[in-house]
Design a protein around this motif. Sequence first.
Motif, mmCIF file in Angstrom:
data_model
loop_
_atom_site.group_PDB
_atom_site.id
_atom_site.type_symbol
_atom_site.label_atom_id
_atom_site.label_comp_id
_atom_site.label_asym_id
_atom_site.label_seq_id
_atom_site.Cartn_x
_atom_site.Cartn_y
_atom_site.Cartn_z
ATOM 1 N N ILE A 5 0.835 -1.203 0.000
ATOM 2 C CA ILE A 5 0.000 0.000 0.000
ATOM 3 C C ILE A 5 0.874 1.258 0.000
ATOM 4 O O ILE A 5 0.619 2.221 -0.731
ATOM 5 N N LEU A 19 -3.165 1.729 -4.079
ATOM 6 C CA LEU A 19 -4.212 0.760 -4.396
ATOM 7 C C LEU A 19 -4.971 1.257 -5.605
ATOM 8 O O LEU A 19 -5.450 2.388 -5.622
ATOM 9 N N SER A 36 -9.717 -0.969 -4.749
ATOM 10 C CA SER A 36 -10.308 -0.158 -3.685
ATOM 11 C C SER A 36 -11.795 -0.425 -3.521
ATOM 12 O O SER A 36 -12.347 -0.281 -2.432
ATOM 13 N N SER A 94 -6.225 0.107 2.876
ATOM 14 C CA SER A 94 -6.105 1.367 2.151
ATOM 15 C C SER A 94 -6.984 2.448 2.765
ATOM 16 O O SER A 94 -6.565 3.600 2.904
#
Length: 328
Positions: A253, A258, A263, A273
Amino acid sequence: DGTSSGKREKHPEACMDRATFACSTAFFRDFGNSAPGALPGGHVDFIDKVDSFTYSDFFRDYLIPNHPCIFSAKFTEDWGSRKTWVTWDGKPNFEHLLQKFGEAVVPVANCDVKEYNSNPKEQLPFKEFEDVYTTPVYFSSDWLNEYWDAVAVDDFRFVYMGPKGSWITTRSPGVVEDTISINHNWVNGCNVAVMWCFLQDELAAVQREISQWKDPMDDWHLQCQLIMKSCTGIDYKEFYNFLKVIAENRISILEKGLDEESSSQNNSKAAISTLGMLHAVFDLKRTVKVLSSLSANEDFRKLDLSSLSPSPEALLQHLESAIDTALL
């Protein structure tokens, strides 16, 4: 009994801010791996309002010091299970459950028999499960299930259903009435050091129990690991892999971010994230602390570590480099 069908709740406040990061850093600097002590008189806070209770509030006041609290029913009022799994008077609606899920295969425990510190289970039909609960935002940092999801073996989220007199675990008292219990067990950076201390205590207990076999048994230390794993579900080498998965997810990350598609998915990396960069750094710092202790542990160093990739030393270097880069 047994499902991991809960969705992860989306929430704009599931992110570590700078004030919380500073608080967590100061706490572990002052107290190390131990909490400052229980609340006076065994007091447990009751959290009533959802809207005014943020992820940072929970992380700062309860996760970091390892203090328990109780959420009000308002936190789960949107769960499908609360609307369809119980009758108007709050009792399990087993008739509905049988109609809805009758053919799903679930583990059913025999509470009258105990084998290896647990109850034997058999797979019986109970229909397929739907999404019945939403994981509260406060449990977004969930290393335990993140790891077990990654290795695709098991997880520690389950629904228990049982009649009066049955029990959820062999260490819990029997339930006083017909019960449905939704369980989500988790560990994260706030208490991973406690987990590591627990494993060391468990191994020491095993070593004491079979100490008379230490000299005649060539692989005594391996047998100790095996026995410990049969009791705790994990040994030292798997604990290393546990830390590695957590660390590599956060390094990914920090270094790569991401993508938009990832996501939007309901998985561990997406959850990491949403917690933000500072949370990833906090997690890495806690991982470094525990991994350093594990790497220096005499019992760990007796094991064949050649199968571990990367090596503990290389992983530590990567972690420290990632932390330094993120904090620039």
